[in-house]
Scaffold this active site. Structure first.
Site, mmCIF file in Angstrom:
data_model
loop_
_atom_site.group_PDB
_atom_site.id
_atom_site.type_symbol
_atom_site.label_atom_id
_atom_site.label_comp_id
_atom_site.label_asym_id
_atom_site.label_seq_id
_atom_site.Cartn_x
_atom_site.Cartn_y
_atom_site.Cartn_z
ATOM 1 C CG HIS A 99 -0.789 17.069 32.970
ATOM 2 N ND1 HIS A 99 -1.020 16.813 34.376
ATOM 3 C CD2 HIS A 99 0.278 17.087 32.622
ATOM 4 C CE1 HIS A 99 0.329 16.481 34.837
ATOM 5 N NE2 HIS A 99 1.085 16.851 33.691
ATOM 6 C CG ASP A 136 4.298 11.436 34.683
ATOM 7 O OD1 ASP A 136 4.784 11.038 33.464
ATOM 8 O OD2 ASP A 136 4.444 12.566 35.002
ATOM 9 C CG HIS A 138 4.531 16.050 36.019
ATOM 10 N ND1 HIS A 138 5.201 15.824 35.015
ATOM 11 C CD2 HIS A 138 5.364 17.007 36.694
ATOM 12 C CE1 HIS A 138 6.417 16.380 34.979
ATOM 13 N NE2 HIS A 138 6.363 17.175 35.981
ATOM 14 C CG ASP A 213 7.987 12.153 34.308
ATOM 15 O OD1 ASP A 213 7.789 11.096 34.883
ATOM 16 O OD2 ASP A 213 7.051 12.836 34.097
#
Length: 280
Positions: A99, A136, A138, A213
């Site tokens: 991120h 991931d 995200h 995740d």
């Protein structure tokens, strides 16, 4: 997080690794970090002088120990690249801080370890065509931000469409998934979209962000994969890397299941899959 201590311990416990298989990173230097990050952002980060708005965006209170941790993460991924070039695959037991963008930190990520390492490989002429595979849950928005106009580093992200970050960057190839998707549909979509990317890019080095995740047990993920589905996901990535003879560096990414054992087991499974496929 406790998982970063438990993953190496479990690898040793299961006999998947010995102490000789581990390496220790050093602090990544400013010049190396600035291969992927804006120099002004890096200076404020290293001097602990980021403005309050940026600190809130990151989510951590700035401290010297936190910056040391981030610099170790970056060097760990760079060192893993060298081992991947030698052995075909190598891991950073942490990392995956996807991120963090060129001039910002976000979502508990201050420096983007795989982005810096990718830029380092090009700078050192150790690779020419790089593919970053981010699985991931995200989106790898920071990685996409850093390399959005880059001709030699291709970013691929398959993620929960309705999950964080809610304002997404544009990767070279994005695949947004609906909440609740299970093993069969996820794996079919992954193979359907990732194999053509390999064929298009023909990478000579791959980075794999292997967040777990995506598991149904994850409290933040919203997807529906089983542990076996997650293992098959890893197998697909490693099989493509082997098919295209591209060394791969793996960073572990996210994992937020309520039961810590589910997180550790899924991460260790990624190691086990690589060890089996690469005959390590």
């Amino acid at each position: 997080m406790a998982k970063y201590e438990l993953i190496p311990a479990q690898l040793l416990h299961e006999g998947l690794a010995t102490k000789e298989n581990f390496f220790e990173p050093i602090l990544a230097d400013r010049a190396t970090i600035c291969l992927a990050h804006d120099s002004e952002y890096v200076d404020h980060l290293l001097d602990l002088t980021l403005d309050a708005k940026m600190v809130r965006r990151i989510g951590f209170a700035l401290s010297e120990s936190l910056i040391i941790r981030e610099r170790l993460l970056v060097d760990g991924t760079i060192k893993a690249c060298h081992y991947a070039l030698k052995y075909g695959v190598a891991f950073n037991a942490a990392g995956g801080t996807h991120h963090a963008g060129r001039d910002f930190g976000e979502g508990f990520c201050l420096l983007n370890d795989q982005a810096v390492a990718a830029a380092y490989l090009l700078d050192q002429k150790l690779a020419n065509r790089i593919l970053i595979v981010d699985l991931d849950v995200h989106q790898g928005n920071g990685t996409a931000h850093i390399f959005r106009d880059h001709p030699d580093i291709f970013t691929f992200s398959i993620h929960g469409e309705k999950n964080y970050p809610f304002v997404k960057e544009q990767s070279h190839r994005d695949v947004g998934l609906n909440d609740g998707i299970g093993d069969a549909d996820y794996l079919a979509k992954l193979l359907e979209t990732l194999q053509p990317v390999f064929e298009q890019v023909k990478p000579d080095f791959v980075f794999y962000q292997a967040g777990v995740d995506v598991l149904a047990t994850d409290k933040l993920g919203k997807l529906g994969l089983t542990a076996e589905g997650c293992r098959q996901r890893d197998e697909i990535v490693f099989d493509l890397c082997r098919k295209f003879q591209a060394p791969v560096q793996v960073s572990m990414g996210g994992g937020y299941s309520e039961v810590l054992r589910h997180i550790v087991d899924a991460h260790v499974s990624t190691y086990r899959t690589a060890i089996d496929l690469y005959n390590l």
